[in-house]
Design a protein around this motif. Structure first.
Motif, PDB file in Angstrom:
ATOM      1  N   ILE A 144       0.834  -1.211   0.000  1.00  0.00           N
ATOM      2  CA  ILE A 144       0.000   0.000   0.000  1.00  0.00           C
ATOM      3  C   ILE A 144       0.864   1.254   0.000  1.00  0.00           C
ATOM      4  CG2 ILE A 144      -1.673   1.316   1.357  1.00  0.00           C
ATOM      5  CD1 ILE A 144      -2.778  -1.383   2.350  1.00  0.00           C
ATOM      6  N   VAL A 145       1.889   1.274   0.863  1.00  0.00           N
ATOM      7  CA  VAL A 145       2.717   2.468   1.004  1.00  0.00           C
ATOM      8  C   VAL A 145       3.501   2.749  -0.277  1.00  0.00           C
ATOM      9  CG1 VAL A 145       4.691   3.463   2.223  1.00  0.00           C
ATOM     10  CG2 VAL A 145       2.886   2.310   3.508  1.00  0.00           C
ATOM     11  N   THR A 146       4.141   1.730  -0.822  1.00  0.00           N
ATOM     12  CA  THR A 146       4.947   1.945  -2.025  1.00  0.00           C
ATOM     13  C   THR A 146       4.089   2.333  -3.222  1.00  0.00           C
ATOM     14  OG1 THR A 146       4.863  -0.448  -2.473  1.00  0.00           O
ATOM     15  CG2 THR A 146       6.798   0.410  -1.310  1.00  0.00           C
ATOM     16  N   TYR A 147       2.886   1.791  -3.302  1.00  0.00           N
ATOM     17  CA  TYR A 147       1.997   2.137  -4.407  1.00  0.00           C
ATOM     18  C   TYR A 147       1.547   3.593  -4.318  1.00  0.00           C
ATOM     19  CZ  TYR A 147      -1.820   1.739  -7.773  1.00  0.00           C
ATOM     20  OH  TYR A 147      -2.651   1.920  -8.855  1.00  0.00           O
ATOM     21  N   ALA A 148       1.418   4.104  -3.067  1.00  0.00           N
ATOM     22  CA  ALA A 148       0.919   5.468  -2.868  1.00  0.00           C
ATOM     23  C   ALA A 148       2.031   6.510  -2.855  1.00  0.00           C
ATOM     24  CB  ALA A 148       0.132   5.546  -1.561  1.00  0.00           C
ATOM     25  N   LEU A 149       3.295   6.095  -2.828  1.00  0.00           N
ATOM     26  CA  LEU A 149       4.391   7.057  -2.730  1.00  0.00           C
ATOM     27  C   LEU A 149       4.488   7.919  -3.993  1.00  0.00           C
ATOM     28  CD1 LEU A 149       7.381   5.059  -1.163  1.00  0.00           C
ATOM     29  CD2 LEU A 149       6.200   7.029  -0.180  1.00  0.00           C
ATOM     30  N   PRO A 150       4.568   9.240  -3.843  1.00  0.00           N
ATOM     31  CA  PRO A 150       4.853  10.086  -5.021  1.00  0.00           C
ATOM     32  C   PRO A 150       6.289   9.837  -5.487  1.00  0.00           C
ATOM     33  CG  PRO A 150       3.915  11.367  -3.205  1.00  0.00           C
ATOM     34  CD  PRO A 150       4.278  10.034  -2.647  1.00  0.00           C
TER      35      PRO A 150
END
Length: 341
Positions: A144-150
């Protein structure tokens, strides 16, 4: 034999539809460029150039023609595989620009994809095998975090940490300007250096490639992690896996040779489409790291209203995306006999 004929028929249909898809993309890009504000003549001459000089250049470039006539002329150029001439690179052909910048994008894309695939499969497999544990929670959080990182924010953060604060890695560029880069048939510095058996050049090229490649790989790895975790969880509950366990086959062998092999089938689709989008230019990564690839060149061309360069690069990217999607569909059908067309 019937399945093979069905696959051949599907391939023929996709090949026939490919020109239609490319024509649609070309048309949309052509119209959008001319619908947005700005004048490419101002980008070439500057806003303070005399009106007569601007009009002469506009006539020379064919921009004074009606829109429909410009469109027909452009389609005729494409029919002859002519992508046009750049407005801002001293009359350089767009094909020459693509040939010069594409190897940098390809090298960044391939290494990023390899790192992302390995990292995503490893974390996703661990999360699926240890379902319900802290590993599983950590794997889901990672996805989730890596997918949402700009992407640009992550790139600047890693530059600040590893280049500015620690000084371990260079902040940008592909190769030091004070050194002679590797030369060879591929244009990929790491590959050409190995072909020349010049390990010093290979080390320098890899040293400058690590930070942008890892930045892009971190963002992409979350996609692979989520797909592998979900599919591997389902596969591990399948009847044939339970049957393999009942026969006393070691758990590691079941995971590698049975469950993971089948769970990776949907990953192949994502892998191919991700590769196509990467080769289409990781614009944010290349701009952030001053990477001299096609994505960076496309960004510059858009800013300068360089119609031929923007159109030519996007057409080149579109061809890659269409070709990759066809190849991946065929590979999936060849690997998985359950797929029918």
């Amino acid at each position: 034999m019937s399945r093979l004929r069905a696959l051949q028929g599907y391939l023929v249909v996709r090949l026939l539809l490919a020109p239609l898809m490319l024509w649609t993309i070309v048309t949309i890009v052509f119209l959008l460029l001319r619908a947005t504000p700005g004048d490419p003549v101002d980008a070439v001459l500057g806003p303070r150039a005399p009106a007569a000089v601007k009009e002469a250049l506009r006539q020379q470039l064919g921009l004074a023609q009606p829109l429909w006539q410009q469109y027909i002329t452009y389609l005729d150029q494409l029919r002859h595989f002519d992508l046009g001439t750049s407005l801002t690179s001293q009359g350089e052909a767009v094909t020459a620009i693509i040939a010069r910048h594409f190897p940098a994008t390809a090298e960044l894309a391939l290494l990023s994809l390899a790192i992302a695939f390995g990292l995503g499969v490893a974390i996703g497999s661990m999360a699926a095998v240890k379902a319900g544990s802290a590993w599983d929670v950590g794997g889901r959080l990672f996805g989730i975090v890596t997918y949402a990182l700009p992407l640009f924010w992550l790139g600047m953060l890693l530059q600040l940490l590893f280049a500015v604060e620690l000084g371990w890695l260079p902040i940008g560029t592909r190769y030091p300007m004070t050194l002679t880069p590797p030369s060879g048939p591929t244009g990929l510095y790491t590959v050409d250096a190995l072909l020349n058996l010049n390990f010093h050049q290979f080390g320098v090229a890899l040293y400058h490639l690590i930070l942008p490649a890892v930045t892009l790989a971190i963002v992409l790895s979350g996609i692979f992690e989520r797909i592998v975790r979900v599919n591997l969880k389902e596969t591990l509950l399948a009847d044939y896996v339970e049957a393999a366990r009942a026969r006393g086959i070691p758990e590691r062998r079941i995971l590698v040779h049975h469950a993971l092999k089948n769970a990776l089938i949907p990953v192949i689709t994502v892998l191919g489409l991700t590769l196509a989008s990467l080769l289409g230019g990781a614009v944010l990564t290349e701009v952030t790291f001053s990477w001299p690839g096609l994505g960076n060149r496309l960004y510059e061309a858009i800013a300068l209203r360089d119609y031929p360069t923007v159109q030519g690069i996007i057409v080149f990217f579109a061809v890659i995306v269409v070709a990759a999607s066809i190849v991946i569909d065929v590979i999936n059908a060849w690997i998985d006999p359950r797929i029918h067309y």
